[in-house]
Design a protein around this motif. Structure first.
Motif, PDB file in Angstrom:
ATOM      1  N   GLY A 124      -4.997  -4.891  -1.797  1.00  0.00           N
ATOM      2  CA  GLY A 124      -5.550  -4.337  -0.572  1.00  0.00           C
ATOM      3  C   GLY A 124      -7.043  -4.587  -0.465  1.00  0.00           C
ATOM      4  N   VAL A 125      -7.650  -3.862   0.439  1.00  0.00           N
ATOM      5  CA  VAL A 125      -9.102  -3.913   0.603  1.00  0.00           C
ATOM      6  C   VAL A 125      -9.585  -2.474   0.460  1.00  0.00           C
ATOM      7  CG1 VAL A 125     -11.001  -4.476   2.134  1.00  0.00           C
ATOM      8  CG2 VAL A 125      -8.908  -5.853   2.179  1.00  0.00           C
ATOM      9  N   VAL A 126     -10.378  -2.257  -0.583  1.00  0.00           N
ATOM     10  CA  VAL A 126     -10.706  -0.877  -0.920  1.00  0.00           C
ATOM     11  C   VAL A 126     -11.794  -0.314  -0.014  1.00  0.00           C
ATOM     12  CG1 VAL A 126     -11.654   0.588  -2.721  1.00  0.00           C
ATOM     13  CG2 VAL A 126      -9.974  -1.167  -3.291  1.00  0.00           C
ATOM     14  N   GLN A 127     -11.540   0.884   0.505  1.00  0.00           N
ATOM     15  CA  GLN A 127     -12.561   1.601   1.276  1.00  0.00           C
ATOM     16  C   GLN A 127     -13.167   2.666   0.379  1.00  0.00           C
ATOM     17  OE1 GLN A 127     -10.066   3.225   4.295  1.00  0.00           O
ATOM     18  NE2 GLN A 127     -10.272   1.426   5.614  1.00  0.00           N
ATOM     19  N   PHE A 128     -14.488   2.603   0.223  1.00  0.00           N
ATOM     20  CA  PHE A 128     -15.099   3.513  -0.742  1.00  0.00           C
ATOM     21  C   PHE A 128     -15.394   4.880  -0.138  1.00  0.00           C
ATOM     22  CE2 PHE A 128     -15.928  -0.757  -2.281  1.00  0.00           C
ATOM     23  CZ  PHE A 128     -15.417  -0.656  -3.560  1.00  0.00           C
TER      24      PHE A 128
END
Ligand code: HEA
Ligand code: HEA
Ligand code: CUA
Ligand SMILES: [Cu+2]
Lengths: 328, 636, 199
Positions: B350-354
């Motif tokens: 995925g694409v990590v959202q911090f």
């Protein structure tokens, strides 16, 4: 982020290195068992570092991947990833560890025919020590010949304690109703710190002891010296102290061989003058401290069974001190 | 379409009327709403967390320097006992039960727990046992035998005061709460899942709470027996643990750790369940290896019943047996590894959202990795001989408890609190809180490994200078305060958000599970229409969410799921086909009264007043009979 | 809007066991663990001492125990009967069987009380006596609770609050009763029977 991690890593290594050099460290081993265990530790540490670095590297890659320039959807195959990372590699690493564990365990704590037997008793909060072969009785201090296997027979008639000399061997619990044996060989001459490692009440923190590892010849001399009862008091003051010791309650709790003092409640004081500490590591053994101890032991070691003797005059206490310090 | 909306409004209106909880003080004592109880559980548990944390900080002040006299030895012993006991029994277990209470009915698309009154009962028992334990501080005789209270030290004659009785009785008392809660979770999860939510569509968090409960059912009896026998010895003069009477010291240790080891996974597994919910949402990707993770949870549960002796490696149990327990302890890492790689894989794909919740999850990964690895190290039998009962072990279990459990819990707060309170927390403050906690944590607990190497035993109230321990201990103490400050920041964030926070939309994170399908906070009936589930991530796969709608026959689907009444659907255990509907009881004082009755029994034992005990049993029994009396009425 | 096709609307419904019944199953599991822990403790201590019973205490009485064991175990039969009768709606039989099982359980409890007053050692003597009376006592407590539950159910039956449609309480009670009987098999074998064979 990465810079921080590297810094942390360097810091950690520095800490570990200082840890290794220090006295009393389990990675500065001076006994057979401690040596094998330190060996295992270094292997485990190597593997652990490897696992930590690789896996945390993967984590960092995984969380940053999607943010890289030109990142595309990943072709990672989830199943294979879990198989390899979560099962196969760990199994291999654990197999190494398991083999090492079983091998090392098998080589440790085995009985040997020429071992020296020592009875160690956990008390509240001090250690009774007896050498059955020579009949020597002492407390809070063990003398061991370097190179000879020893069998430390551990018993307790009160609560659970644990016998631990980090530089010589791992722990063995001292359990009421179940005598245990700790077997190892001390390798290097020196004095080592021992302590009680199982919580045993108010003064668990002050249940230390010293292990003096000597060359076999020195050890032989120590045994010989200990088998002769202490000589008559060397000075008038000491003689006076001996009388008071007998007349006061002291003799009811403490034994001094060759005298009428044969109490069993407190530590045997026959060789007290040669002990490095007072009250199982509560104080360093010197004249001043001993006076303090006799005057008011519970103030120094709250909870101890040894009562305070504030009623004794300064002179009397000084005399007892002189007497006890002369017992070497 | 238009018809449906009309049905909706009318339905909501009708449900609203059926569901009104009483306001004010009566409502406080008689509510059986799982959401109110869940939140209350969480708040209460966090009060205990801050109390036990504050106790730890005082301990740290005492240990900051050699030979210091901040605390007397007696007080120090009471403090670490209360710190450990509180954290395990009054913070960690209940807080997980609290989240479970709140979230499970929502996640499985139900309207309440299977036994709402029992749920209230288990909360009251928890609170009363906490009050009982803490009253020991008030009278100045707190337990002082450590959180595992080994005999003979805790038995007569070595501990003859009332101190240990508080511990023994509170442990049995709070065990009732855990057990009752676990029964409730198991039946809820097996019988109340929304139609279509087959076992393999259950959110991982629900799996983790199922495993939590099953483990509790099998493990808690052991500690109940251990503590009960101790109390029988202490109060009634029996001889279970008295060596002189043929009793055994090791028996206690076996009984305690037979619970104690599974317990640490009981604490840990729901935390991983939370992580398995948070990571996919903030990676914008489905959990990799769902089946792997669910299987791993179940595997950990099984294996964890076969490792308890690794807490007794130095007790002189025969080496062959020890080697077995050592090996099993190594094996138990594999399911953890599986979970670990499932999480990494998810983030990778995925694409990590911090967001803050995700930061806590990542922090958890880095901390648990280390704590798990030191766990493997202490599982190496000979190595454990060296480090057991030293600060190395203290370091291990804070990395796993304070790290691998508290970090996910804080993540869960940032993630789910908006749902519970309807207010968003501040992200900025959250991130500051995270970094303070993360740095404070590592600087506080990493040096403890080295202290252990340098021979520092645990549970010492002081130590001498010159052993190489001084500097490290000072660092630990300072960093503990930093960590505590970080935790306080989140507390502050919470309080701030209640007044000034933005109001939370139903689904602020674009998440996948059913709790996000309803408003924040949800209405008392959770869902006006019962959801019908066809996938693992219903909110991602079905827009809009499928719900039981009026069918071909007038309103048949609504009736079948009980959506029109104050009821909820009961489904078949495995494939979640609707079976019956279950009535939800009205508010009731019975749970509170029954808990008081049980409390009376335990207070009677504690103060050795037979009368109080008898009255307690009487009140409790009456309440239960009354309860049974009405059981059939509530079933539709 | 998508519409859920619910199989329920067409398929005949098997209502399955009630949630309360499932709750009782789990409660019984955890209770069984308590007995397992205690019996393990019993054998652990037994294995760690040279002679059993410790300190020359008498071995448990056998003849009466066997008779009352049979009575207790047999009391499950009327309970099974009760469940069948309830389904058929035969409330007279329900009343009769419940009463019969109650009396059998009470007789068993009476025998335990008799034993306790006539065996000349209490539970304070040594670990053997503590274990013996501790476990027997816990089981007796379970029988007592079973009797209380039975009483509640019987009153409900007499008041007409139980019917073939409203059967949760008797159903749950029946399960508990079977458990109390079943666990006695293990307690009896371990505590009363086994000391007569071997050490
Ligand atoms: C949340 C709680 C928790 C968790 C999860 C764990 C996890 C583990 N623990 Fe821990 N433990 C405690 C809480 C916990 N522990 C507590 C409270 C005590 C002390 C009680 C007291 O004395 O007061 C204790 C004590 C304790 C002991 C006894 C020490 C002693 O007293 O001497 C041992 C010994 O075997 C042990 C082992 C393990 C192992 C092998 C794991 C494993 O499950 C860890 C597995 C996880 C990983 C390894 C990381 C992820 C895996 C990978 C990334 C795969 C690759 C890794 C490798 C191949 C290594 N623990
Ligand atoms: C979930 C479990 C958990 C958690 C979260 C913690 C958290 C902490 N623990 Fe704990 N610990 C245990 C479980 C846990 N511990 C257990 C089981 C033992 C073993 C006990 C035994 O041996 O019997 C133990 C033992 C233990 C010891 C060893 C004692 C000894 O052996 O002598 C130490 C020593 O440093 C310690 C320190 C800390 C610290 C500094 C924290 C910090 O994380 C605490 C941070 C502080 C806060 C979060 C509070 C902040 C609050 C304030 C600043 C006050 C404000 C007040 C209000 C708002 C009301 N713990
Ligand atoms: Cu002896 Cu600790
Ligand atoms: Cu464990």
């Amino acid at each position: 982020m990465r810079r921080v991690r590297i810094l942390v890593f360097v810091g950690v290594c520095a800490l570990l290195v200082t840890g290794c050099g220090a006295a009393n460290s389990i990675v500065n081993p001076k006994g057979s068992e401690a040596k094998s265990i330190a060996g295992i530790w270094w292997v485990a540490f190597g593997l652990a570092t490897f696992v930590y670095v690789v896996v945390s590297g993967l984590i960092i890659y995984a969380i940053t991947r999607g943010h890289r320039k030109g990142a595309r959807t990943s072709g990672l195959r989830e199943n294979s990833f879990i198989w390899v990372g979560g099962v196969i590699v760990p199994v291999l690493i654990l197999a190494v560890i398991a083999v090492l564990t079983v091998q090392t365990t098998a080589s440790l704590r085995a009985a040997s025919p020429d071992e020296l037997h020592i009875d160690v008793t956990g008390k509240l909060w001090w250690w009774g020590v007896r050498y059955p072969a020579s009949g020597i009785v002492t407390a809070n201090e063990l003398h061991l010949p370097a190179g000879q296997p020893v069998d430390i027979h551990l018993t307790s008639d009160n609560v659970v304690h644990s016998f631990w000399v980090p530089q010589l061997a791992g722990k063995e619990d001292v359990i009421p109703g179940q005598p245990n044996d700790l077997r190892f060989t001390a390798k290097t001459v020196g004095t080592y710190i021992g302590e009680c490692a199982e919580f045993c009440g108010l003064q668990h923190a002050h249940m230390g002891f010293r292990v003096v590892v000597q060359t076999p010849a020195d050890f032989g001399r120590w045994v010989a010296r200990r088998q002769i009862a202490p000589s008559e008091p060397v000075s008038d003051e000491a003689a006076k102290g001996a009388t008071i010791f007998d007349a006061q309650a002291c003799a009811g709790c403490h034994t001094i061989r060759g005298t009428s003092a044969n109490g069993k409640v407190g530590p045997d004081l026959t060789d007290f003058g040669s002990r490095p500490t007072i009250g199982a590591g509560a104080l360093e053994n010197n004249q001043q401290n001993l006076e303090k101890w006799i005057r008011d032991a519970p103030a120094i070691k709250p909870g101890t069974a040894m009562p305070s003797f504030r009623s004794l005059s300064e002179g009397d206490i000084a005399a007892i001190t002189a007497y006890l310090e002369s017992l070497k | 379409m238009a018809i449906h909306t009309k049905v909706n409004e009318q339905l909501e209106h009708e449900l609203e009327e059926k569901w009104t909880d009483e306001p004010g003080i009566p409502g406080f004592f008689n509510t059986v709403d799982h959401k109110r109880i869940g939140i209350r559980y969480i708040y209460t548990a966090f009060i205990f967390f801050f109390a036990a944390g504050a106790i730890a900080l005082v301990m740290r002040v005492q240990l900051a320097q050699p030979n210091s006299h901040v605390l007397s030895p007696q007080t120090y012993n009471e403090f670490f006992t209360m710190h450990g006991t509180t954290m395990i029994f009054l913070f960690n277990t209940p807080v997980l039960a609290g989240f479970g209470n709140y979230l499970i009915p929502l996640m499985i698309g139900s309207r309440d727990m299977a036994f709402p009154r029992l749920n209230a009962f288990s909360y009251w028992v928890f609170v009363l046992s906490g009050i009982l334990l803490y009253s020991s501080f008030v009278i100045g005789h707190a337990p002082d035998g450590g959180w595992f209270a080994y005999v003979p030290l805790t038995n007569t004659p070595y501990s003859s005061g009332i101190n240990i009785d508080f511990w023994g009785i509170a442990v049995v008392f709070v065990g009732i709460s855990t057990t009752v809660g676990a029964i409730n979770f198991i039946v809820t999860i097996f019988k109340l899942r929304a139609p279509g939510m087959t076992l393999n569509r259950m959110p991982i968090y629900v799996w983790s709470m199922l495993v939590f409960s099953l483990m509790a059912i099998f493990a808690v009896p052991a500690v109940t027996v251990a503590a009960s026998l101790l109390e029988l010895d202490r109060l009634f003069g029996t001889s279970f643990y008295h060596v002189a009477g043929g009793g055994s010291v090791l028996l206690y240790q076996h009984l305690f750790w037979f619970w104690g080891h599974p317990e640490v996974y009981i604490l840990f597994i729901p935390a991983t369940g939370m992580i398995s919910m948070i990571i996919p949402v903030f990676s914008r990707h489905r959990l990799a290896g769902y089946i792997w993770v669910a299987t791993a949870l179940v595997a950990v549960a099984f294996i964890s019943f076969g490792v308890w002796v690794h807490h007794m490696f130095a007790t002189g149990v025969p080496a062959l047996a020890l080697s077995f327990f050592s090996a099993v302890s190594l094996i138990i890492t594999i399911p953890s590894g599986v979970q670990f790689f499932a999480w990494i894989g998810t983030m990778w794909k995925g694409v990590v959202q911090f967001r803050t919740a995700m930061l806590f999850a990542i922090g958890f990964l880095l901390i648990f990795l280390l704590g798990g690895i030191t766990g493997v190290m202490v599982a190496i039998l000979p190595f454990d001989w060296q480090v057991t009962d030293s600060y190395f072990v203290v370091a291990h279990f804070h990395y796993v408890l304070n790290g691998a459990v508290v970090f996910p819990l804080f993540g869960a707060i940032y993630y789910w609190l908006p749902k519970m309170t309807g207010k968003m927390l501040s992200e900025r403050l959250g991130k500051i809180s995270f970094w303070t906690m993360f740095v404070g944590f590592n600087v506080a607990f990493f040096p403890m490994h080295i202290l252990g190497f340098l021979g520092m035993p645990r549970r010492v109230y002081t130590y001498d200078a010159g052993l190489g321990w001084d500097g490290l201990n000072l660092v630990v103490t300072i960093a503990s305060f930093v960590f505590g400050l970080g935790a306080l920041l989140t507390l502050f964030n919470f309080l701030w958000s209640q007044r000034h926070g933005e109001s939370a939309p139903p689904d602020p994170w674009r998440a996948d599970t059913l709790e996000w399908a309803t408003t924040s906070p949800p209405p008392e009936y959770n869902f006006a229409k019962i959801p019908v589930v066809t996938s693992r991530d219903p909110l991602w796969d079905e827009q809009p969410l499928r719900v039981a709608e009026p069918g071909p026959e007038p309103l048949s689907a609504l009736t079948a799921t009980g959506a029109l009444e104050k009821t909820m659907p009961v489904t078949e255990g495995m494939d979640a086909k609707p079976q019956a509907t279950l009535g939800i009881p009205e508010p009731s004082y019975l749970p509170f009264v029954a808990a008081l009755g049980v409390g009376g029994l335990f207070v009677g034992l504690l103060v050795k007043a037979a009368l109080i005990g008898v009255i307690g049993v009487g009140v409790g029994a009456l309440a239960v009979v009354w309860w049974l009396w009405r059981t059939d009425e509530d079933l539709r | 809007m998508s519409q859920a096709t619910l199989p329920v609307t067409t398929a005949p419904r098997d209502r399955g066991y009630s949630t309360a019944w499932w709750g009782m199953v789990v409660l019984i599991t955890t209770e069984a663990m308590i007995f397992l822990a205690l019996l393990s403790a019993y054998f652990f201590i037994r294995a760690s001492v040279p002679r059993w019973p410790i300190g020359g205490l008498p071995e448990p009485e056998l003849h009466r125990s066997v008779i009352f064991t049979v009575i207790l175990l047999a009391s499950s039969i009327p309970i099974v009967w009760m469940e069948v009768a309830l389904k058929r709606g035969n409330m007279r039989q329900v009343k009769g069987t419940l009463l019969l099982a109650f009396l059998m359980g009470a007789a068993f409890l009476g025998n335990t009380a008799y034993d306790y007053t006539h065996m000349d050692f209490g539970w304070r003597v040594n670990a053997y006596s503590s274990l013996f009376w501790g476990i027997i006592g816990l089981h007796a407590l379970h029988v007592l609770v079973g009797l209380l539950m039975s009483a509640t159910v019987q009153v409900k039956v007499w008041l007409g609050k139980v019917s073939p449609e409203r059967h949760t309480t008797p159903e749950v009670f029946a399960l508990y009763w079977h458990f109390v009987d079943g666990v006695w098999i293990f307690v009896f074998t371990s505590l009363i029977l086994s000391p007569h064979f071997g050490r």
